[in-house]
Design a protein around this motif. Sequence first.
Motif, PDB file in Angstrom:
ATOM      1  N   SER A 266      54.624  37.709  46.179  1.00  0.00           N
ATOM      2  CA  SER A 266      55.872  37.022  45.880  1.00  0.00           C
ATOM      3  C   SER A 266      55.771  35.530  46.171  1.00  0.00           C
ATOM      4  O   SER A 266      55.286  35.115  47.222  1.00  0.00           O
ATOM      5  N   GLY A 267      56.205  34.725  45.209  1.00  0.00           N
ATOM      6  CA  GLY A 267      56.179  33.278  45.377  1.00  0.00           C
ATOM      7  C   GLY A 267      54.914  32.640  44.871  1.00  0.00           C
ATOM      8  O   GLY A 267      54.848  31.435  44.696  1.00  0.00           O
ATOM      9  N   ASN A 268      53.846  33.428  44.616  1.00  0.00           N
ATOM     10  CA  ASN A 268      52.596  32.890  44.111  1.00  0.00           C
ATOM     11  C   ASN A 268      52.564  32.935  42.590  1.00  0.00           C
ATOM     12  O   ASN A 268      53.279  33.695  41.953  1.00  0.00           O
ATOM     13  N   VAL A 269      51.689  32.120  42.016  1.00  0.00           N
ATOM     14  CA  VAL A 269      51.546  32.059  40.566  1.00  0.00           C
ATOM     15  C   VAL A 269      50.141  32.478  40.194  1.00  0.00           C
ATOM     16  O   VAL A 269      49.163  32.049  40.805  1.00  0.00           O
ATOM     17  N   SER A 270      50.032  33.352  39.172  1.00  0.00           N
ATOM     18  CA  SER A 270      48.745  33.819  38.694  1.00  0.00           C
ATOM     19  C   SER A 270      48.343  33.029  37.455  1.00  0.00           C
ATOM     20  O   SER A 270      49.137  32.842  36.533  1.00  0.00           O
ATOM     21  N   TYR A 271      47.091  32.560  37.424  1.00  0.00           N
ATOM     22  CA  TYR A 271      46.546  31.810  36.293  1.00  0.00           C
ATOM     23  C   TYR A 271      45.401  32.629  35.695  1.00  0.00           C
ATOM     24  O   TYR A 271      44.376  32.839  36.353  1.00  0.00           O
ATOM     25  N   GLU A 272      45.588  33.112  34.461  1.00  0.00           N
ATOM     26  CA  GLU A 272      44.559  33.919  33.803  1.00  0.00           C
ATOM     27  C   GLU A 272      43.337  33.064  33.475  1.00  0.00           C
ATOM     28  O   GLU A 272      43.464  31.944  32.965  1.00  0.00           O
ATOM     29  N   ALA A 273      42.152  33.607  33.749  1.00  0.00           N
ATOM     30  CA  ALA A 273      40.921  32.850  33.514  1.00  0.00           C
ATOM     31  C   ALA A 273      40.731  32.525  32.041  1.00  0.00           C
ATOM     32  O   ALA A 273      40.212  31.467  31.687  1.00  0.00           O
ATOM     33  N   TYR A 318      45.938  25.471  50.826  1.00  0.00           N
ATOM     34  CA  TYR A 318      46.436  26.655  50.138  1.00  0.00           C
ATOM     35  C   TYR A 318      45.338  27.724  50.081  1.00  0.00           C
ATOM     36  O   TYR A 318      44.148  27.405  50.038  1.00  0.00           O
ATOM     37  N   THR A 319      45.774  28.990  50.057  1.00  0.00           N
ATOM     38  CA  THR A 319      44.847  30.100  49.860  1.00  0.00           C
ATOM     39  C   THR A 319      44.831  30.472  48.386  1.00  0.00           C
ATOM     40  O   THR A 319      45.857  30.870  47.827  1.00  0.00           O
ATOM     41  N   MET A 320      43.682  30.319  47.764  1.00  0.00           N
ATOM     42  CA  MET A 320      43.496  30.718  46.370  1.00  0.00           C
ATOM     43  C   MET A 320      42.787  32.072  46.347  1.00  0.00           C
ATOM     44  O   MET A 320      41.705  32.230  46.910  1.00  0.00           O
ATOM     45  N   THR A 321      43.424  33.056  45.726  1.00  0.00           N
ATOM     46  CA  THR A 321      42.833  34.384  45.585  1.00  0.00           C
ATOM     47  C   THR A 321      42.134  34.463  44.230  1.00  0.00           C
ATOM     48  O   THR A 321      42.758  34.297  43.185  1.00  0.00           O
ATOM     49  N   VAL A 322      40.830  34.700  44.268  1.00  0.00           N
ATOM     50  CA  VAL A 322      40.021  34.772  43.056  1.00  0.00           C
ATOM     51  C   VAL A 322      39.723  36.235  42.746  1.00  0.00           C
ATOM     52  O   VAL A 322      39.157  36.947  43.573  1.00  0.00           O
ATOM     53  N   SER A 323      40.128  36.690  41.552  1.00  0.00           N
ATOM     54  CA  SER A 323      39.807  38.049  41.092  1.00  0.00           C
ATOM     55  C   SER A 323      38.557  37.963  40.230  1.00  0.00           C
ATOM     56  O   SER A 323      38.523  37.211  39.250  1.00  0.00           O
ATOM     57  N   PHE A 324      37.519  38.741  40.570  1.00  0.00           N
ATOM     58  CA  PHE A 324      36.216  38.541  39.934  1.00  0.00           C
ATOM     59  C   PHE A 324      35.413  39.826  39.886  1.00  0.00           C
ATOM     60  O   PHE A 324      35.768  40.845  40.511  1.00  0.00           O
ATOM     61  N   MET A 325      34.293  39.791  39.166  1.00  0.00           N
ATOM     62  CA  MET A 325      33.271  40.825  39.174  1.00  0.00           C
ATOM     63  C   MET A 325      31.913  40.140  39.241  1.00  0.00           C
ATOM     64  O   MET A 325      31.704  39.120  38.589  1.00  0.00           O
ATOM     65  N   SER A 326      31.021  40.690  40.050  1.00  0.00           N
ATOM     66  CA  SER A 326      29.663  40.145  40.167  1.00  0.00           C
ATOM     67  C   SER A 326      28.695  41.317  40.233  1.00  0.00           C
ATOM     68  O   SER A 326      28.142  41.631  41.284  1.00  0.00           O
ATOM     69  N   VAL A 327      28.501  41.966  39.086  1.00  0.00           N
ATOM     70  CA  VAL A 327      27.733  43.205  39.027  1.00  0.00           C
ATOM     71  C   VAL A 327      26.236  42.914  39.094  1.00  0.00           C
ATOM     72  O   VAL A 327      25.732  42.009  38.436  1.00  0.00           O
ATOM     73  N   GLY A 328      25.544  43.661  39.917  1.00  0.00           N
ATOM     74  CA  GLY A 328      24.096  43.558  39.976  1.00  0.00           C
ATOM     75  C   GLY A 328      23.559  42.685  41.081  1.00  0.00           C
ATOM     76  O   GLY A 328      22.444  42.892  41.552  1.00  0.00           O
ATOM     77  N   GLY A 379      23.784  31.842  37.260  1.00  0.00           N
ATOM     78  CA  GLY A 379      24.982  32.504  36.779  1.00  0.00           C
ATOM     79  C   GLY A 379      26.022  32.634  37.876  1.00  0.00           C
ATOM     80  O   GLY A 379      25.697  32.854  39.051  1.00  0.00           O
ATOM     81  N   ALA A 380      27.279  32.474  37.503  1.00  0.00           N
ATOM     82  CA  ALA A 380      28.404  32.636  38.428  1.00  0.00           C
ATOM     83  C   ALA A 380      29.095  33.968  38.118  1.00  0.00           C
ATOM     84  O   ALA A 380      28.786  34.623  37.125  1.00  0.00           O
ATOM     85  N   PRO A 381      30.034  34.406  38.951  1.00  0.00           N
ATOM     86  CA  PRO A 381      30.709  35.677  38.698  1.00  0.00           C
ATOM     87  C   PRO A 381      31.548  35.640  37.412  1.00  0.00           C
ATOM     88  O   PRO A 381      31.924  34.582  36.922  1.00  0.00           O
ATOM     89  N   ASN A 382      31.840  36.831  36.877  1.00  0.00           N
ATOM     90  CA  ASN A 382      32.865  36.956  35.840  1.00  0.00           C
ATOM     91  C   ASN A 382      34.224  36.721  36.499  1.00  0.00           C
ATOM     92  O   ASN A 382      34.498  37.290  37.560  1.00  0.00           O
ATOM     93  N   LEU A 383      35.091  35.935  35.873  1.00  0.00           N
ATOM     94  CA  LEU A 383      36.393  35.640  36.440  1.00  0.00           C
ATOM     95  C   LEU A 383      37.498  36.371  35.688  1.00  0.00           C
ATOM     96  O   LEU A 383      37.511  36.393  34.452  1.00  0.00           O
ATOM     97  N   ASP A 384      38.429  36.942  36.425  1.00  0.00           N
ATOM     98  CA  ASP A 384      39.617  37.578  35.855  1.00  0.00           C
ATOM     99  C   ASP A 384      40.811  36.630  35.917  1.00  0.00           C
ATOM    100  O   ASP A 384      41.409  36.291  34.912  1.00  0.00           O
ATOM    101  N   ARG A 385      41.152  36.165  37.133  1.00  0.00           N
ATOM    102  CA  ARG A 385      42.273  35.242  37.306  1.00  0.00           C
ATOM    103  C   ARG A 385      42.192  34.610  38.680  1.00  0.00           C
ATOM    104  O   ARG A 385      41.406  35.042  39.537  1.00  0.00           O
ATOM    105  N   ILE A 386      42.986  33.581  38.887  1.00  0.00           N
ATOM    106  CA  ILE A 386      43.190  33.018  40.221  1.00  0.00           C
ATOM    107  C   ILE A 386      44.678  33.046  40.516  1.00  0.00           C
ATOM    108  O   ILE A 386      45.521  32.978  39.603  1.00  0.00           O
ATOM    109  N   THR A 387      44.991  33.184  41.791  1.00  0.00           N
ATOM    110  CA  THR A 387      46.391  33.217  42.216  1.00  0.00           C
ATOM    111  C   THR A 387      46.575  32.222  43.350  1.00  0.00           C
ATOM    112  O   THR A 387      45.790  32.181  44.299  1.00  0.00           O
ATOM    113  N   LEU A 388      47.618  31.403  43.231  1.00  0.00           N
ATOM    114  CA  LEU A 388      47.917  30.391  44.259  1.00  0.00           C
ATOM    115  C   LEU A 388      49.397  30.464  44.623  1.00  0.00           C
ATOM    116  O   LEU A 388      50.229  30.774  43.774  1.00  0.00           O
TER     117      LEU A 388
END
Length: 388
Positions: A266-273, A318-328, A379-388
Amino acid sequence: MAAASAIALAAPFAVGHADAATTPTAVEAAPAATSYTAAQVLAGVQQNSTTANQVNSKPHINTMTRAQNVNVYQVAPGVYSYTSGMAIDTDGSDSDPDPDHQGETTWEDSNGQALGAHHVPFYVLGDDCWDEKSPCPHFFYKEHGMSGRQFALMFYNGKVIGSIFGDTQTANSQTTSDNDSRELGEASVKAAQLLGIPSSGTTGGVDNGVTVVMFSGSKWVVNGTNSNLNTNTQALVQTALDSLGASMNGGTTPPSSPPPTSPPPSGNVSYEAEAAALAGGTTVTSCAHCSGGQKLSYLGNGGTATFNNISEPAAGSYTMTVSFMSVGQARTAIVTVNGVKQTVSFPETPDYNTVVTKNVTVQLKAGTNTIQFSNPTAGAPNLDRITL
């Protein structure tokens, strides 16, 4: 690349593990009803690279890094995929200054000549079952309907090429090499050149990130000579993309509505990658388990994603929450906030069905901010979104 049309095969998107006795028929080299892009097909391959579809029960060796962490997956009927590094094979009829150069390749062109590593894009598989068991605990091509000059798609850093099975890695009976037949991740000089990978037999190659998708069955054996095998192989690329895309039953198409995801706090904003500004080869690909049904692939190695117009009412930490995948493997990204850089490590994640989050502390100013993700050398991780 010219688009070709084709019939969709009835095979389901998720396929089960198959052993030598039950290897399914390979995807047919037939025209398809839908034209698929390389990014769509690679996303489908990644989604099907799951434990349920893993062919080997013991890990293969990354030829470049020597890590025993490479697996082979049956991503569609008769289609097998692995992701590893790329070491450079200089063998064959072309001369090369590499001191390890040999004049022969296991497989020959249609005229019976050794393949030329500088003219023909080819990949390398183990010469026998290292374990000397049947079925082999490792992927052994003879158990899966494969032979010489078997077609494969090779993906790296936003590019796709066609290649053929051209050479084999040391067999148990050979004692002249420290290598062994469990290795995966070697390909010819020509394959490296087409993918933009340093192609020297002594200093070239890349440690990770090359995906090889092999099509079994006689319909996918490429004929030709050293002078035209590359042309004949590249002519199959779009047909292979369309056939495999159809075989995976449209699994690369974004869902009609976003999958259910947890809302941001609540109160945070999600930014789609996928809404970020992309450059350097970073691509939006489908992801059934991601917020909005999409994610960013090919981030890093020069590819960037820039989130503009990140608005905050006050300056501070601020705490930025990064949603990601880094397979392998674990990966890193350079996170640049308003010009200030920090290197962030992202742990390895289990598969392409699991989105993981990591909290990163960033310093933002009052008003509009810019946050960029990059990695100039890896290579960097696959990004889903960030939330701040």
